[in-house]
Design an enzyme around this catalytic site. Structure first.
Site, PDB file in Angstrom:
ATOM      1  N   GLY A  93       2.791   0.934 -11.235  1.00 33.83           N
ATOM      2  CA  GLY A  93       3.664   1.884 -10.565  1.00 33.83           C
ATOM      3  C   GLY A  93       3.331   2.085  -9.104  1.00 33.83           C
ATOM      4  CG  ASP A 208       4.636   8.172  -0.774  1.00 34.39           C
ATOM      5  OD1 ASP A 208       4.137   9.307  -0.746  1.00 34.39           O
ATOM      6  OD2 ASP A 208       4.978   7.616  -1.829  1.00 34.39           O
TER       7      ASP A 208
END
Length: 237
Positions: A93, A208
């Site tokens: 992920g 991020d």
């Protein structure tokens, strides 16, 4: 293992391999199947949560989306472990970095998964459960990363129930405890594996940074995080 197909997975027994790679995004599952596997057969389309089984370097491997959040991966991983005889689930992920040690595209191995979720309450344990990855999968992933010259960081991650958190002090509190990155699924996966006596691991690519505000596009997250995909495929068994 007689409850198949399940309400969420349309496969028959035998159509899913013993090891399942589980990205959150079903389109990432499709990308892996089309670009890394041979002799691919699709076993699930229910709710567009695509699942595929194929061969990687002679090994039979499945890949299937797991959705967003612990309730979603909790359903899919429970059914795979308990109804389809799956032994290993490797989540692949994305995560937001909470550490200055991590840059965009770095790979994290989630040794433990701290959480703000109430998922463990269902077990009525007389204390606090610590969700952790399978040691064999962790050690194999570290070794595979070394063999493929992929730099990884191993440590504790946060599985959060909230993407938009009202408590603006929460990030600093988790950082103070050495949490490397935040995602939304691993703790439930690790707990389901523990209860079923199976193996689980979470590999994450930093998409991020909570600290700097940097982020990658949705297309990058879907198509370009091939280093963690390669690690997961190499350790599939």
């Amino acid at each position: 293992m007689t409850n198949t197909p399940t309400p969420h997975i349309g496969a028959q027994l035998g159509e899913i391999a013993k090891t399942v790679l589980m990205p959150g995004d079903p389109l990432r599952a499709k990308f892996i199947a089309e670009n890394f596997l041979e002799d691919v057969v699709q076993f699930n389309t229910i709710r567009n949560m695509f699942g595929y089984t194929g061969n990687y370097k002679g090994k039979r491997v499945s890949v299937m989306g797991g959705g967003m959040g612990m309730p979603s991966i909790g359903i899919y991983s429970y059914e795979l472990f308990n109804f389809y005889g799956v032994d290993n689930i490797i989540r692949i992920g994305t995560a937001g970095s909470l550490s200055e040690k991590l840059n965009l595209r770095d790979v994290v191995i989630g040794l433990g998964a701290s959480t703000n979720s109430n998922y463990a309450s269902q077990y009525n344990l007389p204390g606090t459960f610590a969700p952790i990855a399978s040691f064999d999968l962790v050690s194999n992933a570290v070794e595979a990363a070394k063999e493929n010259n992929i730099n990884v960081v191993v440590g504790n991650i946060l599985s959060s129930d909230t993407f938009y958190c009202a408590d603006k002090t929460a990030t600093d509190k988790w950082r103070s405890m050495g949490i490397l990155a935040v995602e939304m699924e691993a703790a439930a996966l690790y707990m389901n594996a523990a209860e079923a006596g199976k193996n689980a691991l979470c590999l994450l690519t930093i998409s991020d940074s909570v600290l700097t505000g940097e982020s990658l596009s949705a297309e990058d997250r879907q198509l370009s995080f091939t280093e963690m995909m390669k690690i997961a495929l190499e350790i599939a068994k």
